[in-house]
Motif scaffolding. Structure first.
Motif, PDB file in Angstrom:
ATOM      1  N   ASN A 135     -11.087  -5.798   3.418  1.00  0.00           N
ATOM      2  CA  ASN A 135     -11.972  -6.721   2.438  1.00  0.00           C
ATOM      3  C   ASN A 135     -13.370  -6.465   2.894  1.00  0.00           C
ATOM      4  O   ASN A 135     -13.766  -6.890   3.821  1.00  0.00           O
ATOM      5  CB  ASN A 135     -11.344  -7.979   2.772  1.00  0.00           C
ATOM      6  CG  ASN A 135     -12.012  -9.183   1.809  1.00  0.00           C
ATOM      7  OD1 ASN A 135     -12.490  -8.845   0.934  1.00  0.00           O
ATOM      8  ND2 ASN A 135     -11.996 -10.409   2.400  1.00  0.00           N
ATOM      9  N   HIS A 136     -14.229  -5.938   2.003  1.00  0.00           N
ATOM     10  CA  HIS A 136     -15.572  -5.559   2.204  1.00  0.00           C
ATOM     11  C   HIS A 136     -16.383  -5.491   0.866  1.00  0.00           C
ATOM     12  O   HIS A 136     -15.716  -5.110  -0.055  1.00  0.00           O
ATOM     13  CB  HIS A 136     -15.576  -4.062   3.018  1.00  0.00           C
ATOM     14  CG  HIS A 136     -17.072  -3.959   3.625  1.00  0.00           C
ATOM     15  ND1 HIS A 136     -18.246  -3.402   2.651  1.00  0.00           N
ATOM     16  CD2 HIS A 136     -17.747  -4.093   4.711  1.00  0.00           C
ATOM     17  CE1 HIS A 136     -19.169  -3.248   3.355  1.00  0.00           C
ATOM     18  NE2 HIS A 136     -18.842  -3.541   4.683  1.00  0.00           N
ATOM     19  N   ARG A 137     -17.587  -6.226   0.941  1.00  0.00           N
ATOM     20  CA  ARG A 137     -18.180  -6.111  -0.427  1.00  0.00           C
ATOM     21  C   ARG A 137     -18.524  -4.990  -0.907  1.00  0.00           C
ATOM     22  O   ARG A 137     -18.707  -4.700  -2.322  1.00  0.00           O
ATOM     23  CB  ARG A 137     -19.446  -7.131  -0.268  1.00  0.00           C
ATOM     24  CG  ARG A 137     -20.269  -6.456   0.545  1.00  0.00           C
ATOM     25  CD  ARG A 137     -21.564  -7.591   0.531  1.00  0.00           C
ATOM     26  NE  ARG A 137     -22.641  -6.856   1.707  1.00  0.00           N
ATOM     27  CZ  ARG A 137     -22.769  -7.063   3.115  1.00  0.00           C
ATOM     28  NH1 ARG A 137     -21.727  -7.783   3.423  1.00  0.00           N
ATOM     29  NH2 ARG A 137     -23.741  -6.455   3.622  1.00  0.00           N
ATOM     30  N   ASN A 138     -18.525  -3.986  -0.207  1.00  0.00           N
ATOM     31  CA  ASN A 138     -18.940  -2.659  -0.664  1.00  0.00           C
ATOM     32  C   ASN A 138     -17.837  -1.611  -0.904  1.00  0.00           C
ATOM     33  O   ASN A 138     -17.758  -0.629  -0.934  1.00  0.00           O
ATOM     34  CB  ASN A 138     -20.087  -1.874   0.145  1.00  0.00           C
ATOM     35  CG  ASN A 138     -21.424  -2.657  -0.193  1.00  0.00           C
ATOM     36  OD1 ASN A 138     -21.995  -3.379   0.927  1.00  0.00           O
ATOM     37  ND2 ASN A 138     -21.942  -2.786  -1.342  1.00  0.00           N
ATOM     38  N   ILE A 139     -16.509  -2.169  -0.847  1.00  0.00           N
ATOM     39  CA  ILE A 139     -15.294  -1.523  -1.306  1.00  0.00           C
ATOM     40  C   ILE A 139     -14.774  -1.960  -2.286  1.00  0.00           C
ATOM     41  O   ILE A 139     -14.413  -2.964  -2.515  1.00  0.00           O
ATOM     42  CB  ILE A 139     -14.697  -1.289  -0.010  1.00  0.00           C
ATOM     43  CG1 ILE A 139     -15.042  -0.549   1.188  1.00  0.00           C
ATOM     44  CG2 ILE A 139     -13.030  -0.940  -0.417  1.00  0.00           C
ATOM     45  CD1 ILE A 139     -14.443  -0.682   2.389  1.00  0.00           C
ATOM     46  N   VAL A 140     -14.555  -1.190  -3.210  1.00  0.00           N
ATOM     47  CA  VAL A 140     -13.641  -1.708  -4.637  1.00  0.00           C
ATOM     48  C   VAL A 140     -12.344  -2.470  -4.349  1.00  0.00           C
ATOM     49  O   VAL A 140     -11.663  -2.296  -3.231  1.00  0.00           O
ATOM     50  CB  VAL A 140     -13.254  -0.508  -5.680  1.00  0.00           C
ATOM     51  CG1 VAL A 140     -12.148   0.385  -5.031  1.00  0.00           C
ATOM     52  CG2 VAL A 140     -13.243  -0.887  -6.847  1.00  0.00           C
ATOM     53  N   LYS A 141     -12.323  -3.437  -5.186  1.00  0.00           N
ATOM     54  CA  LYS A 141     -11.152  -4.557  -4.475  1.00  0.00           C
ATOM     55  C   LYS A 141      -9.863  -3.943  -5.413  1.00  0.00           C
ATOM     56  O   LYS A 141      -9.913  -3.909  -6.498  1.00  0.00           O
ATOM     57  CB  LYS A 141     -11.610  -6.068  -5.188  1.00  0.00           C
ATOM     58  CG  LYS A 141     -10.785  -6.948  -4.951  1.00  0.00           C
ATOM     59  CD  LYS A 141     -11.213  -8.288  -5.331  1.00  0.00           C
ATOM     60  CE  LYS A 141     -10.270  -9.302  -5.277  1.00  0.00           C
ATOM     61  NZ  LYS A 141      -9.425  -9.616  -3.757  1.00  0.00           N
ATOM     62  N   LEU A 142      -8.953  -4.049  -4.721  1.00  0.00           N
ATOM     63  CA  LEU A 142      -7.391  -3.759  -5.070  1.00  0.00           C
ATOM     64  C   LEU A 142      -6.816  -5.059  -5.709  1.00  0.00           C
ATOM     65  O   LEU A 142      -6.546  -5.918  -4.573  1.00  0.00           O
ATOM     66  CB  LEU A 142      -6.713  -2.820  -4.403  1.00  0.00           C
ATOM     67  CG  LEU A 142      -5.302  -2.589  -4.887  1.00  0.00           C
ATOM     68  CD1 LEU A 142      -5.460  -1.291  -5.881  1.00  0.00           C
ATOM     69  CD2 LEU A 142      -4.357  -2.086  -3.626  1.00  0.00           C
ATOM     70  N   TYR A 143      -6.495  -5.291  -6.999  1.00  0.00           N
ATOM     71  CA  TYR A 143      -5.606  -6.508  -7.124  1.00  0.00           C
ATOM     72  C   TYR A 143      -4.123  -6.021  -7.080  1.00  0.00           C
ATOM     73  O   TYR A 143      -3.291  -7.157  -6.649  1.00  0.00           O
ATOM     74  CB  TYR A 143      -5.940  -6.869  -8.452  1.00  0.00           C
ATOM     75  CG  TYR A 143      -7.329  -7.516  -8.780  1.00  0.00           C
ATOM     76  CD1 TYR A 143      -7.911  -8.302  -7.937  1.00  0.00           C
ATOM     77  CD2 TYR A 143      -7.995  -7.226 -10.064  1.00  0.00           C
ATOM     78  CE1 TYR A 143      -9.176  -8.991  -8.203  1.00  0.00           C
ATOM     79  CE2 TYR A 143      -9.208  -7.671 -10.090  1.00  0.00           C
ATOM     80  CZ  TYR A 143      -9.590  -8.561  -9.284  1.00  0.00           C
ATOM     81  OH  TYR A 143     -10.925  -9.025  -9.497  1.00  0.00           O
ATOM     82  N   GLY A 144      -3.685  -5.020  -7.149  1.00  0.00           N
ATOM     83  CA  GLY A 144      -2.411  -4.897  -6.829  1.00  0.00           C
ATOM     84  C   GLY A 144      -1.793  -3.294  -7.570  1.00  0.00           C
ATOM     85  O   GLY A 144      -2.711  -2.682  -7.834  1.00  0.00           O
TER      86      GLY A 144
END
Length: 411
Positions: A135-144
């Motif tokens: 969980n990092h603001r500069n790493i793309v977020k994976l929803y699933g």
């Protein structure tokens, strides 16, 4: 009794109705059978794609279960209008990315791979497990993800402004040009994300494919590091891991290529190539004046011997950057490209150098001349004494020199 023709009509209607009923029943049974077959197939793929294992991994980690969802194929069909071709965001070497809108109105990017070897499936699960823990603001977020297709699907947050590679190397005039200030900021953000992966995440992650096309830019042009398909999870106390060599031509660490030993400094080397892209605005492998493919790192190291750095960098960088900034970023890039991994800086040191440069730039744009001078003298001690641009070139070489002649240019 009824006249024969009425009896005939009644019999005809009875037979017609019977046939209609039979036909409808057959269609219903066929549809039901197809649906059952599809369900069985989805279940088969779900199991083959380690769905049960992934469910366990996600449910055993509270943070991951809050952030990561296993989507049904039905949900993603609805989100993408059955993967309509108008929803395609881009074609990669491994497949396609579609834009989708989930039922809760979140806009997502759905990655659909075309490779179906079991090794790729394992890579995919690897990516889900890694990203569900990050969980990092500069790493793309994976929803699933969705595991009900032959090749699993990944569901990411949609990042609207494409990649750093597209912005740096697009010949289209409509593409937004990136200022030098923006370059420094994005480089510092990406370095911070990689430092987090290496040493601040719950488990160390070596990215293994750091490149400008894997740095995505959101609506505010904030960097988002993406594509963890070939990344490796490593126990915190492990210094390296021996793997099959993977990466992208032009960015590949020569030491890793030679030994097969992947460590955090392999990502540092690739990041050094990316810094050269920002400075020179050339691709990692480009067509040289002679008309043959040339590696950006070997070109840069060679040119550094021949002429001042200011003459090597792109015209826009010359106009916008200060002499000190150009020398600092060139020095940093060259340290990242050293042949011996142990002589390269860590991602933490890279991030600190870039943050310092960006902060100083912000201060000096608001500062009085006196303040500007004070800032400059304070930062001149942040290096290691000797100027790495002039002293280390002899110890650097580029892997690409060994096999550049046999390689074809990437698109």
């Amino acid at each position: 009794g009824a006249p024969p023709f009425i009896a005939g009509i009644a019999i005809g209607l009875g037979i017609g109705f019977g046939l209609l009923l039979l036909g409808l029943s057959a269609i219903f049974i066929l549809r039901r059978w197809r649906t059952d077959i599809q369900k069985q197939l989805r279940r088969k793929y779900f199991t083959k794609n380690h769905g049960l294992l992934l469910e366990q991994l996600i449910s055993s980690n509270e943070d991951a279960s809050e952030r990561t969802k296993i989507f049904s194929l039905e949900e993603l069909n609805k989100a993408t209008n059955k993967f309509d071709h108008t929803r395609i965001l881009g074609h990669g070497g491994h497949g396609m990315v579609y834009k989708g809108i989930l039922s809760d109105q979140r806009v997502v990017a759905i990655k659909k791979s075309k490779v179906i070897e079991q090794g790729e499936i394992d890579q995919f699960i690897n990516e889900v497990v890694i990203l569900s823990q990050i969980n990092h603001r500069n790493i793309v977020k994976l929803y699933g993800c969705c595991l009900e297709t032959e090749v699993p699907l990944l569901v990411y947050d949609f990042v609207p402004n494409g990649s750093l590679f597209e912005i740096l190397h697009s010949i289209s005039t409509s593409t937004c040009s990136l200022s030098w200030d923006g370059c420094l900021r994005i480089a510092a953000q990406a370095a911070g994300a990689l430092y987090y992966l290496h040493s601040a995440a719950s488990i160390s992650v070596f990215h293994r494919d750091v490149k400008s096309s894997n740095i995505l830019l959101d609506a505010n042009y904030t960097a988002k590091v993406s594509d963890f398909g070939s990344s490796r999870l490593v126990d915190i106390d492990q210094t390296h891991v021996t793997t099959h060599v993977q990466g992208t031509f032009g960015y590949l660490d020569p030491e890793y290529f030679r030994t097969g030993q992947l460590n955090e400094k392999s990502d540092v080397y690739s990041f050094g190539v990316m810094l050269l892209e920002l400075l020179l605005r050339r691709k990692p492998v480009f067509m040289g004046d002679s008309g043959s493919a040339q590696s950006l790192s070997s070109y840069f190291l060679g040119e550094m011997q021949e002429r001042p750095i200011r003459e090597i960098v792109a015209a826009q960088v010359r106009e916008e950057a200060t002499e000190e900034e150009i020398v600092s970023v060139a020095s940093l890039a060259e340290m990242c490209l050293r042949l011996q991994g142990e002589e390269r800086p860590t991602m933490k040191e890279v991030e600190m150098s870039l943050q310092l440069l960006h902060t100083k730039r912000s201060i000096s744009s608001h500062a009085t001349p006196e303040n500007g001078r004070a800032e400059a003298s304070a930062s001149s001690h942040s290096g290691n004494g000797a100027d790495p641009v002039t002293t280390t070139s002899q110890r650097c070489y580029s892997l690409e020199q060994e096999f550049i002649s046999s390689a074809s240019l990437p698109r």
